[in-house]
Every structure is written in C-alpha cells, then in structure tokens.
Design a protein around this motif. Structure first.
Motif, PDB file in Angstrom:
ATOM      1  N   ARG A   1      44.020  35.505  40.561  1.00 63.46           N
ATOM      2  CA  ARG A   1      44.286  35.472  39.284  1.00 63.46           C
ATOM      3  C   ARG A   1      42.187  34.771  38.505  1.00 63.46           C
ATOM      4  N   VAL A   2      42.065  33.986  39.356  1.00 64.61           N
ATOM      5  CA  VAL A   2      41.096  33.674  38.703  1.00 64.61           C
ATOM      6  C   VAL A   2      40.118  34.086  39.071  1.00 64.61           C
ATOM      7  N   CYS A   3      39.870  35.068  40.869  1.00 69.77           N
ATOM      8  CA  CYS A   3      38.697  35.827  41.039  1.00 69.77           C
ATOM      9  C   CYS A   3      39.330  36.501  39.940  1.00 69.77           C
ATOM     10  N   ARG A   4      40.052  37.542  39.367  1.00 66.62           N
ATOM     11  CA  ARG A   4      40.063  38.007  38.659  1.00 66.62           C
ATOM     12  C   ARG A   4      39.227  38.397  37.457  1.00 66.62           C
ATOM     13  N   LYS A   5      40.116  37.303  37.123  1.00 66.83           N
ATOM     14  CA  LYS A   5      38.932  36.851  35.046  1.00 66.83           C
ATOM     15  C   LYS A   5      37.688  36.253  35.917  1.00 66.83           C
TER      16      LYS A   5
ATOM     17  N   ALA B   1      41.499  48.272  39.343  1.00 67.53           N
ATOM     18  CA  ALA B   1      40.887  47.602  40.614  1.00 67.53           C
ATOM     19  C   ALA B   1      41.088  45.997  39.995  1.00 67.53           C
ATOM     20  N   LEU B   2      41.421  45.915  38.800  1.00 67.67           N
ATOM     21  CA  LEU B   2      41.645  44.284  38.255  1.00 67.67           C
ATOM     22  C   LEU B   2      42.593  43.604  38.900  1.00 67.67           C
ATOM     23  N   LYS B   3      44.264  44.641  38.667  1.00 70.68           N
ATOM     24  CA  LYS B   3      45.484  44.229  39.401  1.00 70.68           C
ATOM     25  C   LYS B   3      45.409  44.339  40.580  1.00 70.68           C
ATOM     26  N   GLU B   4      44.803  45.070  41.549  1.00 72.87           N
ATOM     27  CA  GLU B   4      44.712  44.338  42.966  1.00 72.87           C
ATOM     28  C   GLU B   4      43.700  42.809  43.144  1.00 72.87           C
ATOM     29  N   ILE B   5      42.637  42.694  42.415  1.00 73.01           N
ATOM     30  CA  ILE B   5      42.246  42.424  42.556  1.00 73.01           C
ATOM     31  C   ILE B   5      42.802  40.835  42.468  1.00 73.01           C
ATOM     32  N   ASP B   6      43.789  40.887  40.885  1.00 74.95           N
ATOM     33  CA  ASP B   6      44.549  39.732  41.045  1.00 74.95           C
ATOM     34  C   ASP B   6      45.224  39.603  41.875  1.00 74.95           C
TER      35      ASP B   6
ATOM     36  N   CYS C   1      38.675  49.794  50.787  1.00 71.77           N
ATOM     37  CA  CYS C   1      38.635  48.463  50.400  1.00 71.77           C
ATOM     38  C   CYS C   1      39.352  47.197  50.418  1.00 71.77           C
ATOM     39  N   ARG C   2      39.020  47.209  51.584  1.00 71.28           N
ATOM     40  CA  ARG C   2      39.499  45.977  52.779  1.00 71.28           C
ATOM     41  C   ARG C   2      37.631  45.244  53.027  1.00 71.28           C
ATOM     42  N   THR C   3      37.070  45.982  52.885  1.00 72.64           N
ATOM     43  CA  THR C   3      35.002  45.716  52.470  1.00 72.64           C
ATOM     44  C   THR C   3      35.025  44.555  51.804  1.00 72.64           C
ATOM     45  N   VAL C   4      35.476  44.997  50.427  1.00 74.06           N
ATOM     46  CA  VAL C   4      35.224  45.276  48.802  1.00 74.06           C
ATOM     47  C   VAL C   4      35.966  43.856  48.937  1.00 74.06           C
ATOM     48  N   LEU C   5      37.347  43.562  48.765  1.00 68.82           N
ATOM     49  CA  LEU C   5      37.952  42.701  49.164  1.00 68.82           C
ATOM     50  C   LEU C   5      36.975  41.445  49.688  1.00 68.82           C
ATOM     51  N   LYS C   6      36.556  41.206  50.415  1.00 68.06           N
ATOM     52  CA  LYS C   6      36.022  40.451  51.225  1.00 68.06           C
ATOM     53  C   LYS C   6      34.748  39.879  50.967  1.00 68.06           C
ATOM     54  N   LEU C   7      34.005  41.212  50.481  1.00 65.97           N
ATOM     55  CA  LEU C   7      32.620  40.999  49.480  1.00 65.97           C
ATOM     56  C   LEU C   7      33.439  40.107  48.280  1.00 65.97           C
ATOM     57  N   ILE C   8      33.967  40.469  47.778  1.00 64.13           N
ATOM     58  CA  ILE C   8      34.689  39.732  46.523  1.00 64.13           C
ATOM     59  C   ILE C   8      35.201  38.737  46.882  1.00 64.13           C
ATOM     60  N   LYS C   9      36.054  38.599  47.753  1.00 60.16           N
ATOM     61  CA  LYS C   9      36.251  37.105  47.972  1.00 60.16           C
ATOM     62  C   LYS C   9      35.185  35.865  48.556  1.00 60.16           C
ATOM     63  N   LYS C  10      34.377  36.420  48.965  1.00 59.33           N
ATOM     64  CA  LYS C  10      32.651  34.899  49.662  1.00 59.33           C
ATOM     65  C   LYS C  10      32.069  35.631  48.674  1.00 59.33           C
ATOM     66  N   GLY C  11      32.164  35.936  47.368  1.00 62.35           N
ATOM     67  CA  GLY C  11      31.628  35.733  45.946  1.00 62.35           C
ATOM     68  C   GLY C  11      30.080  36.231  46.183  1.00 62.35           C
TER      69      GLY C  11
ATOM     70  N   MET D   1      33.292  36.510  24.565  1.00 63.88           N
ATOM     71  CA  MET D   1      33.612  37.599  24.629  1.00 63.88           C
ATOM     72  C   MET D   1      34.820  37.521  25.610  1.00 63.88           C
ATOM     73  N   TYR D   2      35.005  36.080  26.303  1.00 65.57           N
ATOM     74  CA  TYR D   2      36.408  36.176  26.690  1.00 65.57           C
ATOM     75  C   TYR D   2      37.387  35.177  26.359  1.00 65.57           C
ATOM     76  N   ASP D   3      38.167  35.984  26.316  1.00 66.24           N
ATOM     77  CA  ASP D   3      39.447  35.407  25.516  1.00 66.24           C
ATOM     78  C   ASP D   3      40.651  34.981  26.603  1.00 66.24           C
ATOM     79  N   GLU D   4      40.012  33.347  26.571  1.00 66.38           N
ATOM     80  CA  GLU D   4      41.674  32.771  28.366  1.00 66.38           C
ATOM     81  C   GLU D   4      42.599  32.786  27.860  1.00 66.38           C
ATOM     82  N   GLN D   5      43.394  32.934  26.371  1.00 63.71           N
ATOM     83  CA  GLN D   5      44.443  32.938  26.017  1.00 63.71           C
ATOM     84  C   GLN D   5      44.680  34.346  26.303  1.00 63.71           C
ATOM     85  N   HIS D   6      44.303  35.647  26.555  1.00 67.88           N
ATOM     86  CA  HIS D   6      44.928  36.950  27.020  1.00 67.88           C
ATOM     87  C   HIS D   6      44.462  37.190  28.362  1.00 67.88           C
ATOM     88  N   ALA D   7      43.662  36.414  29.347  1.00 66.17           N
ATOM     89  CA  ALA D   7      43.229  37.033  30.484  1.00 66.17           C
ATOM     90  C   ALA D   7      44.261  37.044  31.377  1.00 66.17           C
TER      91      ALA D   7
END
Length: 248
Positions: free
Chosen positions: A218-222, A208-213, A176-186, A242-248
C-alpha cells in the motif's frame, strides 16, 4: 483523493488516439469510473512530420471542442500537453517549451525504440541543465532491453529526468515483471494510462494501482498517487492538499 493521469490520447481526431468526440467522452467516462479526477491530453508531436504552429492550433481546437461537449458533465478535468518524440538537438530547442505539460517546466518525451545512445542521454541532460525543462520519459518499460538503458536509469536516480510507465504494462506481459521491479527500486515516478481507445488501449488506472498494492504494498501505491498529485499541484497551480490519507 485526486488521481492525476499525465499521459493520454483523448483529444478527438488529432493523432492515433480517440478518433472522434464520442470516443473522447467515453474514455473520460471510463477514467472517472477508475477514480481519475484530472488528465492531461498529450497528443503525439513529431518534429519530422509536424509543424509546431499547426500542431498547437489543431490541439487547441480539439481541446475546445471536447471542453464544450463535457462542460456540463462531471468528468475528469482535462488539460493540454503533448508527447514529444525525441529529435537530435531537442536539448537546445527553446521552442520546445510550447509543447510542455500545461505550459509548465515538465515535458513528456518519447524515445526511439531502436536505441538509447550518448547523443540522446546528453540531450536529456541539456533539457534539464540548459533549458530548465524537466523531461518525463514516457513508458520507460519499452526501452528496458535496449543498450544504454542503464545510463537512462542513472538519470532517474539523480532526478535529471523522471520516469513514467503505462498502466497496461503494470498488469500484463511482456512488461509487468520489469515494471514492478522498476517501481520497487524507485526508478518510476508516474504511472499513467497512455489511453488511446475504448477497446484496444483503454485506461486501466484502477487495475494498475490494485496490482501495485498487491505486489508491492500500500505504501508504494500511495507514493505513486502522491507523485501525481504533487505534479498536479506544481503545473496546474492548485494549493489544496491533493492527497487525503483517510481515503487512500
């Protein structure tokens, strides 16, 4: 809002995923409960053990069986792909396109756990530059301790290849820690379930999406959701937003 799962083992009795049709349907029900609207079935293909024609025929038969079972139910849309285990020379294998995601230019590929050497790196580069195939490396967190992982990260940096991590790895140790770092760094483009079973390896997209949020915002999750939607648009051929900003 669509949520697209690009990596799953939900087809009945084709690999180490869903053992029967009942399990396949239950996995799709669980995916629906988590907001997944579209999923690619990606059974394992290993060139050392599988005959390509037989594999394709088996996968199509399992897919048709599942589609017949769920045709009158409101469950996630299912598409065909595969998870191809790396083999030397894959970068020059023109027949590999038969195993791509939905017949597109994107190929989900699993690497050997024991090594990432220059031969593998060069084959990944060849897939993109010589064959025009975009490699998506499955569950990259599993390779993070290997010699050569930094070379793999450079391929993600310059978009020669794209990276996918598993939902379970986002929320649980040891990754989990490694994954979050990899996501954060893009480095990570896609988060996918890699679902195999109802109990031992279930789909966990919502968690998983809630954890990323929570951990990254939220920007990263989106962005993760948007990446999946863009891939859906490209390989399935949809033209709607495919992506509705109002419901993200």
């Amino acid at each position: 809002m669509r949520i697209f799962d690009i990596h799953s083992h939900i087809l009945p009795a084709v690999d180490d995923g869903a053992k029967n049709l009942e399990t396949s349907v239950r996995l799709l029900e669980m995916m629906k409960e988590q907001g997944i609207t579209d999923v690619i079935a990606t059974p394992h293909f290993d060139a050392n053990n599988d005959n390509l024609d037989e594999f394709v025929s088996k996968v199509k038969a399992a897919y048709n069986k599942l589609e017949n079972e769920i045709s009158d139910r409101e469950l996630p849309n299912v598409y065909i792909g595969s998870e191809v285990f790396y083999f030397p020379g894959i970068g020059k294998s023109h027949v590999i396109r038969a195993l791509s995601l939905c017949g597109s230019d994107h190929l989900l590929m699993e690497l050997p756990i024991c090594r990432i050497d220059d031969i593998i790196i060069n084959d990944i580069i060849s897939l993109r530059r010589e064959l025009g195939i975009i490699p998506i490396i499955a569950h990259i967190e599993r390779y993070s301790k290997q010699h050569g992982f930094k070379k793999l990260l450079k391929l993600f940096e310059n978009k020669t290849a794209l990276a996918q991590v598993n939902t379970l790895s986002v929320i649980q140790k040891p990754y989990c820690r490694t994954v979050l770092k990899l996501i954060k760094k893009g480095y990570v483009t896609y988060v996918a379930t890699d679902a195999h079973s109802v109990v031992n390896r279930p789909p966990l997209m919502d968690s998983a999406l809630k954890e990323i949020d929570t951990k990254l915002g939220r920007v990263c999750r989106k962005q993760i959701i948007r990446n999946g939607c863009r891939l859906f648009d490209e390989i399935v051929g949809e033209t709607e937003d495919m992506y509705d900003e109002q419901h993200a």
